[in-house]
Scaffold this active site. Structure first.
Site, PDB file in Angstrom:
ATOM      1  N   VAL A   4      -1.945   6.648  30.233  1.00 25.87           N
ATOM      2  CA  VAL A   4      -2.287   8.001  30.684  1.00 25.87           C
ATOM      3  C   VAL A   4      -2.937   8.790  29.548  1.00 25.87           C
ATOM      4  O   VAL A   4      -3.983   9.427  29.732  1.00 25.87           O
ATOM      5  CB  VAL A   4      -1.036   8.739  31.225  1.00 25.87           C
ATOM      6  CG1 VAL A   4      -1.411  10.149  31.664  1.00 25.87           C
ATOM      7  CG2 VAL A   4      -0.418   7.977  32.398  1.00 25.87           C
TER       8      VAL A   4
ATOM      9  N   GLU B 141      15.548  18.099  37.506  1.00 24.99           N
ATOM     10  CA  GLU B 141      14.673  18.150  38.679  1.00 24.99           C
ATOM     11  C   GLU B 141      15.502  17.967  39.937  1.00 24.99           C
ATOM     12  O   GLU B 141      16.383  17.108  39.942  1.00 24.99           O
ATOM     13  CB  GLU B 141      13.602  17.060  38.588  1.00 24.99           C
ATOM     14  CG  GLU B 141      12.659  17.306  37.424  1.00 24.99           C
ATOM     15  CD  GLU B 141      11.506  16.301  37.331  1.00 24.99           C
ATOM     16  OE1 GLU B 141      11.312  15.506  38.260  1.00 24.99           O
ATOM     17  OE2 GLU B 141      10.808  16.321  36.307  1.00 24.99           O
TER      18      GLU B 141
ATOM     19  N   HIS C   8       6.532  17.983  39.764  1.00 25.67           N
ATOM     20  CA  HIS C   8       6.386  16.542  39.483  1.00 25.67           C
ATOM     21  C   HIS C   8       5.361  15.890  40.435  1.00 25.67           C
ATOM     22  O   HIS C   8       5.693  14.976  41.189  1.00 25.67           O
ATOM     23  CB  HIS C   8       7.747  15.824  39.578  1.00 25.67           C
ATOM     24  CG  HIS C   8       7.782  14.542  38.776  1.00 25.67           C
ATOM     25  ND1 HIS C   8       8.895  14.104  38.095  1.00 25.67           N
ATOM     26  CD2 HIS C   8       6.824  13.609  38.539  1.00 25.67           C
ATOM     27  CE1 HIS C   8       8.632  12.947  37.506  1.00 25.67           C
ATOM     28  NE2 HIS C   8       7.373  12.634  37.763  1.00 25.67           N
TER      29      HIS C   8
ATOM     30  N   ASP D 262       4.781  19.816  34.580  1.00 25.79           N
ATOM     31  CA  ASP D 262       4.943  19.134  35.870  1.00 25.79           C
ATOM     32  C   ASP D 262       6.327  18.493  35.962  1.00 25.79           C
ATOM     33  O   ASP D 262       6.736  18.054  37.027  1.00 25.79           O
ATOM     34  CB  ASP D 262       3.859  18.052  35.992  1.00 25.79           C
ATOM     35  CG  ASP D 262       3.842  17.381  37.357  1.00 25.79           C
ATOM     36  OD1 ASP D 262       3.915  18.107  38.376  1.00 25.79           O
ATOM     37  OD2 ASP D 262       3.767  16.141  37.419  1.00 25.79           O
TER      38      ASP D 262
HETATM   39  C1  MLT Z   1       5.861   7.894  37.184  1.00 24.29           C
HETATM   40  O1  MLT Z   1       6.733   7.713  36.347  1.00 24.29           O
HETATM   41  O2  MLT Z   1       5.264   6.949  37.719  1.00 24.29           O
HETATM   42  C2  MLT Z   1       5.496   9.281  37.596  1.00 24.29           C
HETATM   43  O3  MLT Z   1       6.207  10.222  36.879  1.00 24.29           O
HETATM   44  C3  MLT Z   1       5.606   9.522  39.052  1.00 24.29           C
HETATM   45  C4  MLT Z   1       6.931   9.226  39.625  1.00 24.29           C
HETATM   46  O4  MLT Z   1       7.970   9.518  39.053  1.00 24.29           O
HETATM   47  O5  MLT Z   1       6.936   8.643  40.701  1.00 24.29           O
END
Ligand code: MLT
Length: 319
Positions: free
Chosen positions: A154, A263, A282, A258
């Site tokens: 990323v 959460e 998120h 995000d």
């Molecule tokens: C991930 O870890 O792939 C992203 O944060 C999205 C998610 O948690 O599904």
């Protein structure tokens, strides 16, 4: 009769389910929204478990999973899976590290731009019947310095896009390969230099004991006054208490987040009272394309592992 049974316990794009259904060696059950007790009571019959982030694969779930060989995470973060216990129980854990890199990188850029131009605040103001042209004075990304912490899948996609916007990009990553940084047009630096020189800091590392609160009070004090911080990776990488204090004092000019330590974000959280933040729930990987990619990747990887013993994107090393 099929040789292996796979349970999909979180919502997965139909394209992924289809891959399991098309494998003659596999029977797939989709049971979304089970309680922990329900999961524990049925997990014994399965050889594979597919999750996103909702199912918590804890030690007590794994203790009941006596036939489980593989857990597939449709996504990147595996913090909802007790990976150490899985390793001890000889269960392979695999993720899909590339399927949502573009979605998360684009969301990072979207958050940065929204923060610079106060887009959510301006939209709310207009909807409330106001026309506050002079209130929403923004800043530009062009010619600013972006410090990226973690130049993986990323982080490097964010770097490429930030270069396209005319930013100078610094990157701190202990595993950085110099040639890779050069190819991306990124300057590899130590964390201390990144902190003092960056106008924007964006974090792209997994949450581990080493990275927990890696941006805390000390790092914020060392950062450039007026820095803006973006976190689209994992809650807990930035110490929220220290961040809120710095946002209140203006030491940090703004934050776009995000992900959160807890959460869903509790409704009385102090971040929700601040004007200089942009918050999303998120959504980093929440695009149609990314959800299809991770579903296809995880299903193909799990079928390959169960049927052919082929290991791809393992995050642990079972005993
Ligand atoms: C991930 O870890 O792939 C992203 O944060 C999205 C998610 O948690 O599904």
């Amino acid at each position: 009769m099929a040789e292996y049974k796979v349970l999909v316990s979180d919502k997965l794009s139909p394209e992924g389910i289809k891959i399991f259904q098309q494998a003659p060696e596999i029977d797939v059950d989709v049971k979304v929204g089970m309680s922990k007790e329900e999961l524990i009571s049925c997990i014994e019959q399965y050889h594979g478990l597919t999750v996103r982030s909702t199912t918590k694969v804890t030690a007590d779930v794994l203790a009941a999973a006596t036939n489980l060989k593989v857990i597939g995470r449709a996504g990147i973060g595996v913090d909802n899976i007790d990976v150490d216990t899985a390793s001890k129980r000889d269960i392979l854990v695999m993720n899909t590290p590339t399927g949502n890199r573009i979605a998360t990188a684009e969301h990072t850029l979207a958050l940065m731009l929204a923060l610079c131009r106060q887009l959510p605040q301006a939209d709310a103001s207009l909807r409330a019947g106001r026309w506050e042209k002079s209130k929403f004075m923004g800043v530009e990304l062009y010619a600013k310095t972006l410090g990226i912490i973690g130049l993986g899948n990323v982080g490097s996609a964010v770097a490429e896009r930030a270069k396209g916007l005319g930013m100078r990009v610094l990157a701190y990553d202990p595993h950085i390969v110099k040639e890779r940084a050069q190819d991306l047009g990124v300057e590899p630096v130590q964390l201390s230099q990144l902190l003092t020189e960056s106008d924007f800091i964006s974090i792209h590392t997994p949450l581990t004991p080493e990275t927990q609160a890696m941006i805390g009070k000390k790092e914020i004090e060392a950062a450039k006054p007026g820095v803006r911080i973006i976190n689209c990776a994992r809650g807990g990488l930035v110490d929220e208490t220290a961040l809120v204090e710095a946002l209140q004092s203006g030491r940090v000019a703004g934050a776009a987040l995000d992900v959160y330590e807890t959460e869903p974000l509790p409704p009385d959280h102090p971040l929700l009272k601040l004007d200089n933040v942009v918050l999303t729930p998120h959504l980093g990987a929440a695009t149609a394309e990314a959800q299809q990619n991770v579903a296809l990747d995880v299903a193909r990887q799990m079928v390959d592992f169960l049927v052919k013993g082929k290991v791809v994107n393992a995050v642990n090393c079972p005993s």
